[in-house]
Write a protein that holds these residues in place. Structure first.
Motif, PDB file in Angstrom:
ATOM      1  N   LEU A   1       0.807  -1.279  -0.043  1.00 38.08           N
ATOM      2  CA  LEU A   1       0.113  -0.153  -0.108  1.00 38.08           C
ATOM      3  C   LEU A   1       0.723   1.336   0.080  1.00 38.08           C
ATOM      4  O   LEU A   1       0.449   2.146  -0.649  1.00 38.08           O
ATOM      5  N   PRO A   2       1.856   1.372   0.777  1.00 35.74           N
ATOM      6  CA  PRO A   2       2.833   2.582   0.512  1.00 35.74           C
ATOM      7  C   PRO A   2       3.563   2.551  -0.736  1.00 35.74           C
ATOM      8  O   PRO A   2       3.957   3.430  -1.498  1.00 35.74           O
ATOM      9  N   LEU A   3       4.045   1.132  -1.348  1.00 37.56           N
ATOM     10  CA  LEU A   3       4.887   1.213  -2.464  1.00 37.56           C
ATOM     11  C   LEU A   3       4.176   1.593  -3.640  1.00 37.56           C
ATOM     12  O   LEU A   3       4.832   2.061  -4.442  1.00 37.56           O
ATOM     13  N   PHE A   4       2.891   1.323  -3.912  1.00 40.22           N
ATOM     14  CA  PHE A   4       2.246   1.653  -5.112  1.00 40.22           C
ATOM     15  C   PHE A   4       2.037   3.097  -5.587  1.00 40.22           C
ATOM     16  O   PHE A   4       2.560   3.556  -6.494  1.00 40.22           O
ATOM     17  N   PRO A   5       1.568   3.879  -4.590  1.00 38.22           N
ATOM     18  CA  PRO A   5       1.688   5.250  -4.658  1.00 38.22           C
ATOM     19  C   PRO A   5       3.051   5.831  -4.816  1.00 38.22           C
ATOM     20  O   PRO A   5       3.220   6.688  -5.630  1.00 38.22           O
ATOM     21  N   ALA A   6       4.166   5.362  -4.141  1.00 38.88           N
ATOM     22  CA  ALA A   6       5.499   5.667  -4.575  1.00 38.88           C
ATOM     23  C   ALA A   6       6.007   5.425  -5.848  1.00 38.88           C
ATOM     24  O   ALA A   6       6.752   6.184  -6.448  1.00 38.88           O
ATOM     25  N   ILE A   7       5.786   4.395  -6.347  1.00 37.04           N
ATOM     26  CA  ILE A   7       6.087   4.036  -7.526  1.00 37.04           C
ATOM     27  C   ILE A   7       5.415   5.048  -8.675  1.00 37.04           C
ATOM     28  O   ILE A   7       5.708   5.250  -9.966  1.00 37.04           O
TER      29      ILE A   7
END
Length: 613
Positions: A37-43
């Motif tokens: 969940l934090p990784l998708f917005p970051a990418i």
């Protein structure tokens, strides 16, 4: 000039930590639904593949440094190098996620296109587009379909790349996302269809859908127009289907007709500095003899107590092992073989141990890890052949008869790179010196890889049961163990020595990965390890005896498996040996997912070429 945002890199770090928490060491498997969940917005905030690779790489590096920290017990340099290499796969996934898997990238591109005409014309065009899409319902379907499309691309690419990680350069499929379900049997059962690698699909898909849903919901709150979430409903339905399949499969497998195999596992918990000390050979041999004798006596005493408790004449069943199992390299002295000779030859002290101390204890087969060295005849004697072939192997010694003629062997096929063999070490001696520098021990020479995928056979009661053998980490390699499957009663047997990694989480992680071989192939798995985890895994991946409900693990009252002890337990081999989809087709699902991603990437490439021309 705008400064680069820091939060995406912090989000990648957090994601790596959350993923590490899914596995033994922390054992918070629920994090498998949260870590992305934090990784998708970051990418997805980025546009360049280099950026996506970097974010993915940071998440992977943090994860592997934490997840493989047990490698520091052998080599700190090796632990860092391994983490740095394995993080590349996360980086490759990030490069795909930021490009063809990025739902925000296309929106940004569309927003940058200049609008032509007046505002009235724009409103007319929007109205026509809405009518073409079927009004509000059409818009909802379009948005949901688009969301699911990008979620599918991200999930498919993750599964495909995870499969590549377990295959390229001999592979290291350790702790894929699906392994997080090792203590959630209901969600793990689909591994018999798609393999443990395929189980990673749904957590990634769910996370991608959730992030897109939350983003759209925030925009709708601002506009005051809320819409149904069909994409989330589809993802939830897929989870429900997987759950229901698991419930049904556990019940179905529990109803199969089985052949019970009674096993006695001996775990000596020998420290590595003692295990490989030539001065300790006699003590190690005697230790196995004494522990096995004591364990058999415990069983006999329990039988006597059972008879005394049933003086009214009721029929009672006596305990008696069919198999006595010792771990990998249990016997310090090697077993010798001569090309063209069906017999195997033992050193005198080992032959005395087996023939005079173990075999008289009962009519059971002994399974032991032993190194197998090539030898030759000379002057009526058998001599070790210098420079000959050598294997890490399993020896199965049948009860009765001459020892030399009663031994079957399995030769380990999947060797550990820079552990059991070093490529080109003969031509590049510095590789051996590098091994000594990192591991703190001399490299003893390359093992050879076995080639046979024929099961071994043991007598159980009045019939026979086939053994699917594996040594060390081979029970984490599904594509190998599936080659031994036959439509007959079978039990998987693994002997291993995780003592190299001392009292770390390596042994527990090894067991967590191994459980999925039992589910994928629907064969029970019996594991005997020097320092644990030794136990019996049912055909549904459980450590509980399906009939008695007893936990079948060598451990103390506190659940610690780093103990010296034994286990008398039961493995239930399906009589008709049903063959699963995974046993037949292997990692077909991962390959299909890889093909889907390849198609999407090629289509995107051709689209860019056409636009450029």
């Amino acid at each position: 000039m705008n400064k680069p945002a820091l939060w995406p890199w912090l989000a990648a770090l957090v994601s790596g930590v959350l993923l590490a928490m899914c596995f033994p060491g922390w054992d918070w498997p629920g994090m498998v639904w949260v870590w992305m969940l934090p990784l998708f917005p970051a990418i997805w905030r980025g546009r360049r593949k280099r950026y996506g690779f970097g974010i993915g790489y940071v998440a992977g590096l943090v994860f592997w440094l934490l997840n493989l920290k047990w490698l520091w017990t052998v080599s700190g340099l090796g632990a860092i190098a391994m983490a740095a290499f394995l993080a590349l796969y996360f980086g490759f996934w990030g490069a795909i996620a930021v490009s063809v898997g990025n739902p925000w990238r296309q929106k940004k591109t569309a927003e940058k296109k200049p609008h032509q005409g007046s505002k009235i014309q724009e409103k007319i065009l929007k109205k026509q587009a809405a009518q073409k899409g079927g009004g509000v319902l059409g818009g909802v379907l379009n948005e949901s379909t688009r969301s699911l499309k990008f979620a599918l691309i991200n999930a498919a690419s993750w599964v495909g790349i995870e499969w590549l990680r377990g295959w390229l350069f001999t592979g290291f499929g350790w702790n894929g996302l699906g392994v997080a379900f090792h203590d959630t049997p209901v969600l793990a059962q689909a591994a018999d269809l798609v393999g443990v690698t395929g189980l990673a699909f749904l957590p990634v898909l769910m996370s991608a859908v959730i992030v897109q849903t939350v983003t759209r919901f925030k925009g709708e709150l601002v506009s005051g127009k809320l819409r149904p979430r069909l994409d989330f409903s589809v993802a939830a339905l897929m989870l429900a289907v997987q759950f229901c399949y698991g419930v049904w499969r556990v019940k179905d497998v529990g109803g199969w007709e089985t052949e019970r195999v009674r096993v006695l596992l001996i775990q000596e918990n020998i420290p590595q500095d003692i295990k490989w000390d030539p001065k300790s050979v006699a003590d190690i041999l005697q230790g196995y003899a004494d522990s096995t004798t004591a364990a058999v006596k415990e069983i006999e005493d329990a039988n006597v107590a059972l008879l005394r408790a049933n003086m009214d004449g009721e029929v009672v069943e006596m305990k008696q092992p069919d198999l006595v199992i010792w771990p990998e390299s249990a016997m310090p002295n090697p077993l010798l073989f001569i090309e063209g000779d069906t017999r195997h030859y033992l050193y005198g002290d080992t032959a005395h141990l087996l023939g005079n101390e173990i075999q008289p204890l009962g009519a059971f087969s002994v399974i032991a890890g032993m190194n197998l060295f090539e030898a030759y005849h000379s002057d009526g004697l058998v001599h070790w052949k210098e420079g000959g072939r050598q294997y890490n192997s399993i020896a199965v010694i049948a009860p009765g008869g001459a020892l030399e003629e009663s031994i079957q062997t399995y030769r380990k096929m999947h060797l550990v790179l820079f552990g059991e063999y070093i490529p080109l070490v003969d031509r590049l001696p510095f590789l051996g010196k590098l091994f000594k520098f990192s591991a703190g021990a001399d490299f003893s020479g390359n093992f050879d890889a076995g080639t046979s995928t024929d099961p071994l056979t043991v007598t159980v009661g009045d019939g026979e049961v086939q053994l699917i053998p594996s040594v060390c980490f081979e029970d984490t390699v599904g594509r190998l163990t599936r080659q031994f499957v036959r439509q007959a009663p079978q039990v998987m047997v693994n002997v291993t020595n995780d003592g190299w990694f001392k009292e770390s989480e390596a042994a527990a992680q090894h067991m967590a990965n191994a459980k999925f071989r039992a589910i994928e192939l629907r064969r029970p798995l019996v594991r005997c390890a020097n320092t644990g985890v030794s136990g019996v895994v049912s055909a549904t991946g459980s450590l509980m005896d399906p009939m008695t409900g007893a936990r079948q693990v060598v451990e103390d009252a506190q659940g610690n498996h780093f103990v010296r002890g034994n286990l008398y337990g039961h493995a239930y081999a399906p009589v008709h040996g049903p063959v699963t989809l995974y046993a037949v087709a292997g990692d077909w699902f991962a390959m299909v997912m890889l093909a889907v991603v390849g198609f999407v990437m090629m289509r995107a490439l051709f689209t860019r070429i056409n636009e450029a021309t």
